[in-house]
Design a protein around this motif. Structure first.
Motif, PDB file in Angstrom:
ATOM      1  N   TYR A   4       7.477  41.613  52.704  1.00 34.25           N
ATOM      2  CA  TYR A   4       7.405  40.207  52.353  1.00 34.25           C
ATOM      3  C   TYR A   4       7.125  39.988  50.881  1.00 34.25           C
ATOM      4  O   TYR A   4       6.634  40.869  50.172  1.00 34.25           O
ATOM      5  CB  TYR A   4       6.311  39.505  53.163  1.00 34.25           C
ATOM      6  CG  TYR A   4       4.900  39.972  52.850  1.00 34.25           C
ATOM      7  CD1 TYR A   4       4.114  39.311  51.905  1.00 34.25           C
ATOM      8  CD2 TYR A   4       4.345  41.084  53.489  1.00 34.25           C
ATOM      9  CE1 TYR A   4       2.832  39.733  51.615  1.00 34.25           C
ATOM     10  CE2 TYR A   4       3.066  41.516  53.209  1.00 34.25           C
ATOM     11  CZ  TYR A   4       2.310  40.841  52.271  1.00 34.25           C
ATOM     12  OH  TYR A   4       1.031  41.272  51.984  1.00 34.25           O
ATOM     13  N   VAL A   6       5.649  36.246  49.306  1.00 37.04           N
ATOM     14  CA  VAL A   6       5.388  34.811  49.467  1.00 37.04           C
ATOM     15  C   VAL A   6       4.503  34.344  48.314  1.00 37.04           C
ATOM     16  O   VAL A   6       4.001  35.156  47.531  1.00 37.04           O
ATOM     17  CB  VAL A   6       4.720  34.512  50.827  1.00 37.04           C
ATOM     18  CG1 VAL A   6       5.662  34.880  51.976  1.00 37.04           C
ATOM     19  CG2 VAL A   6       3.394  35.244  50.969  1.00 37.04           C
ATOM     20  N   GLU A   9      -0.789  34.382  50.129  1.00 36.75           N
ATOM     21  CA  GLU A   9      -1.163  34.769  51.495  1.00 36.75           C
ATOM     22  C   GLU A   9      -2.394  34.012  51.992  1.00 36.75           C
ATOM     23  O   GLU A   9      -2.617  33.899  53.203  1.00 36.75           O
ATOM     24  CB  GLU A   9      -1.443  36.276  51.539  1.00 36.75           C
ATOM     25  CG  GLU A   9      -0.218  37.132  51.256  1.00 36.75           C
ATOM     26  CD  GLU A   9      -0.556  38.612  51.211  1.00 36.75           C
ATOM     27  OE1 GLU A   9      -1.032  39.134  52.234  1.00 36.75           O
ATOM     28  OE2 GLU A   9      -0.365  39.234  50.140  1.00 36.75           O
ATOM     29  N   THR A  82      10.908  25.620  50.808  1.00 37.81           N
ATOM     30  CA  THR A  82       9.955  26.487  51.497  1.00 37.81           C
ATOM     31  C   THR A  82       8.558  25.866  51.530  1.00 37.81           C
ATOM     32  O   THR A  82       8.048  25.401  50.516  1.00 37.81           O
ATOM     33  CB  THR A  82       9.874  27.865  50.811  1.00 37.81           C
ATOM     34  OG1 THR A  82      11.134  28.532  50.969  1.00 37.81           O
ATOM     35  CG2 THR A  82       8.774  28.727  51.419  1.00 37.81           C
ATOM     36  N   ASP A  84       5.039  26.892  51.647  1.00 35.86           N
ATOM     37  CA  ASP A  84       4.360  28.150  51.347  1.00 35.86           C
ATOM     38  C   ASP A  84       3.291  28.523  52.370  1.00 35.86           C
ATOM     39  O   ASP A  84       3.058  29.706  52.635  1.00 35.86           O
ATOM     40  CB  ASP A  84       3.749  28.095  49.943  1.00 35.86           C
ATOM     41  CG  ASP A  84       4.807  28.152  48.850  1.00 35.86           C
ATOM     42  OD1 ASP A  84       5.821  28.845  49.051  1.00 35.86           O
ATOM     43  OD2 ASP A  84       4.617  27.517  47.799  1.00 35.86           O
ATOM     44  N   ALA A  87       5.100  30.079  55.341  1.00 37.45           N
ATOM     45  CA  ALA A  87       5.569  31.423  54.995  1.00 37.45           C
ATOM     46  C   ALA A  87       4.435  32.435  55.098  1.00 37.45           C
ATOM     47  O   ALA A  87       4.611  33.535  55.641  1.00 37.45           O
ATOM     48  CB  ALA A  87       6.158  31.418  53.584  1.00 37.45           C
ATOM     49  N   TRP A 100       9.449  31.481  48.613  1.00 35.60           N
ATOM     50  CA  TRP A 100       8.369  30.688  48.036  1.00 35.60           C
ATOM     51  C   TRP A 100       8.981  29.450  47.379  1.00 35.60           C
ATOM     52  O   TRP A 100      10.138  29.442  46.971  1.00 35.60           O
ATOM     53  CB  TRP A 100       7.553  31.484  47.017  1.00 35.60           C
ATOM     54  CG  TRP A 100       8.342  32.046  45.872  1.00 35.60           C
ATOM     55  CD1 TRP A 100       8.543  31.489  44.649  1.00 35.60           C
ATOM     56  CD2 TRP A 100       9.046  33.307  45.855  1.00 35.60           C
ATOM     57  NE1 TRP A 100       9.321  32.300  43.859  1.00 35.60           N
ATOM     58  CE2 TRP A 100       9.642  33.430  44.564  1.00 35.60           C
ATOM     59  CE3 TRP A 100       9.233  34.339  46.777  1.00 35.60           C
ATOM     60  CZ2 TRP A 100      10.419  34.527  44.211  1.00 35.60           C
ATOM     61  CZ3 TRP A 100       9.993  35.431  46.430  1.00 35.60           C
ATOM     62  CH2 TRP A 100      10.575  35.519  45.150  1.00 35.60           C
TER      63      TRP A 100
END
Length: 422
Positions: A4, A6, A9, A82, A84, A87, A100
């Motif tokens: 991944y 992103v 997190e 997206t 976030d 994700a 992102w």
């Protein structure tokens, strides 16, 4: 191991809250289909890559595909769509996510390539960028039969694939999910229609009494016209299709060429899938009404000529999140939503979960159908099986507690026969 990239997190907990909300509003995808998938594992051993808007609704689709046994990879289908937090939450659940908010064009395609490097068997696309990239840069996935079949869920993407197919350039079996009734008559019309709320969010504008110009009268734009009128706006529709123009006229809307409608428009919204719906000409820009709001709800940022508008403006400044004020040389101010990209996804949360339930239920069942029938496919466009389209509709009605009639044997024979007449 989860692969991944992103934005943050640490947003995962917030993302889980969003997913929780979507779960309760998507019972066909999140409950009925997922329960069976969890038990039967029809997607076991299959890798699915989706180039989709990474929203809470897409997260529900990913959960269901994973429950069916699939290894799931996701990347964003638009640089600004997206969410976030979602994700980040999906990564914690074992979904491979490369997305992102606010990525560059270079980063956008990097994310697509990372998904294709996983050698997926099924591609689910939104706008055609992933499948086209597979043709151009990963031909071995097609030549070796790694890719079994693909799905495309947008009008824009289906148009691109029809063009590819016509030229003999489409080398994979492609199911145009967008053409299914349970998709385009709900997701497109109701979802995009409600997207006019993005214009309200963007500028806190009152639609009542405003002159609203809607470009196009397809499933998406006709929904916007209906919602704008419902909010009290005076709605004008522009079209290039004579039949759609007639539909708009008979539905009670003003219909005229866009160049005639532009000077009086307080709000202009596009969703045609075409380029430069507002002509990219200085003399056209100068006809725009002072303080007009420009919003695009079509897939790409070229319906409103964003690049040319930026070049024409003598000053550009952000006035709200994802809203820019463009000051023209003649002193007029124009307010551009979401840099000309999908305003309903950038400024708000996209289509409501209730309608996305049908779209993603369809994609879940089509993924199963592809696995079960892979030996029978040939490259090119393949229609969605009507029985799957109908099944999604029946399941949605069931979750709503709505019952409908069923044909008797006599009725079935009558409408499918020809002998009985006057």
């Amino acid at each position: 191991m989860v692969n991944y990239k992103v934005a943050d997190e640490n947003l995962a907990e917030k993302g889980k809250e969003a997913l929780y909300v979507a779960e309760s509003k998507m019972p066909v995808t999140a409950e009925i289909i997922r329960k069976r998938f969890s038990k039967e594992k029809p997607l076991k051993g299959i890798t699915i890559a989706g180039c989709l808007h990474i929203t809470k609704e897409t997260g529900i689709l990913a959960r269901t595909l994973k429950a069916g046994g699939a290894e799931v990879y996701l990347c964003g289908s638009n640089p600004l769509s997206t969410q976030d937090d979602v994700a980040a939450a999906l990564v914690q659940e074992g979904i491979n996510v490369f997305a992102w908010h606010g990525n560059t064009d270079e980063e956008f395609y990097w994310c697509i390539r990372e998904c294709l490097k996983a050698k997926p068997n099924i591609l689910i696309d939104d706008g055609a960028d992933m499948i086209v990239t597979a043709h151009k840069e990963f031909p071995e996935l097609i030549e070796k039969g790694t890719i079994i079949a693909c799905q495309e869920e947008t009008t824009t993407g289906v148009k691109r694939f029809k063009a590819m197919n016509k030229k003999g350039a489409l080398k994979v079996p492609l199911f145009p999910v967008n053409d299914a009734r349970c998709k385009n008559q709900f997701d497109n019309e109701l979802g995009t229609g409600q997207g006019i709320i993005s214009a309200i969010y963007g500028m806190h504008v009152l639609f009542a009494g405003k002159n609203v110009l809607i470009a196009g009268f397809g499933h998406c734009s006709s929904g916007m016209a209906l919602r704008a009128r419902g909010l009290g706006a005076n709605v004008t529709v522009t079209e290039v299709d004579a039949i759609k123009a007639l539909q708009a006229k008979f539905a009670g809307y003003n219909v005229m060429p866009i160049l005639e409608a532009i000077p009086d428009a307080d709000i202009i919204l596009t969703a045609t899938g075409c380029k430069h719906v507002i002509p990219a000409k200085t003399e056209v820009f100068d006809k725009l009404k002072d303080n007009v709001i420009l919003g695009n709800l079509g897939h790409f940022d070229i319906e409103i000529p964003t690049k040319e508008l930026y070049e024409h403006a003598k000053e550009i400044k952000p006035v709200r999140t994802n809203v820019e004020e463009l000051i023209f040389p003649n002193g007029k101010k124009v307010y551009l939503l979401a840099k000309g990209r999908l305003a309903n996804l950038v400024l708000s949360e996209g289509h409501p979960s209730e309608v996305m339930d049908m779209s993603f239920a369809l994609q879940s069942l089509m993924s199963e159908y592809i696995v079960k029938n892979k030996a029978s496919f040939k490259p090119g466009m393949i229609s969605i099986p009507p029985e799957i389209d109908d099944k999604v509709g029946y399941l949605k009605l069931k979750t709503m507690g709505v019952k409908i009639d069923k044909l008797t044997d006599e009725q079935y024979s009558y409408i499918h026969g020809y002998e009985e007449g006057t």
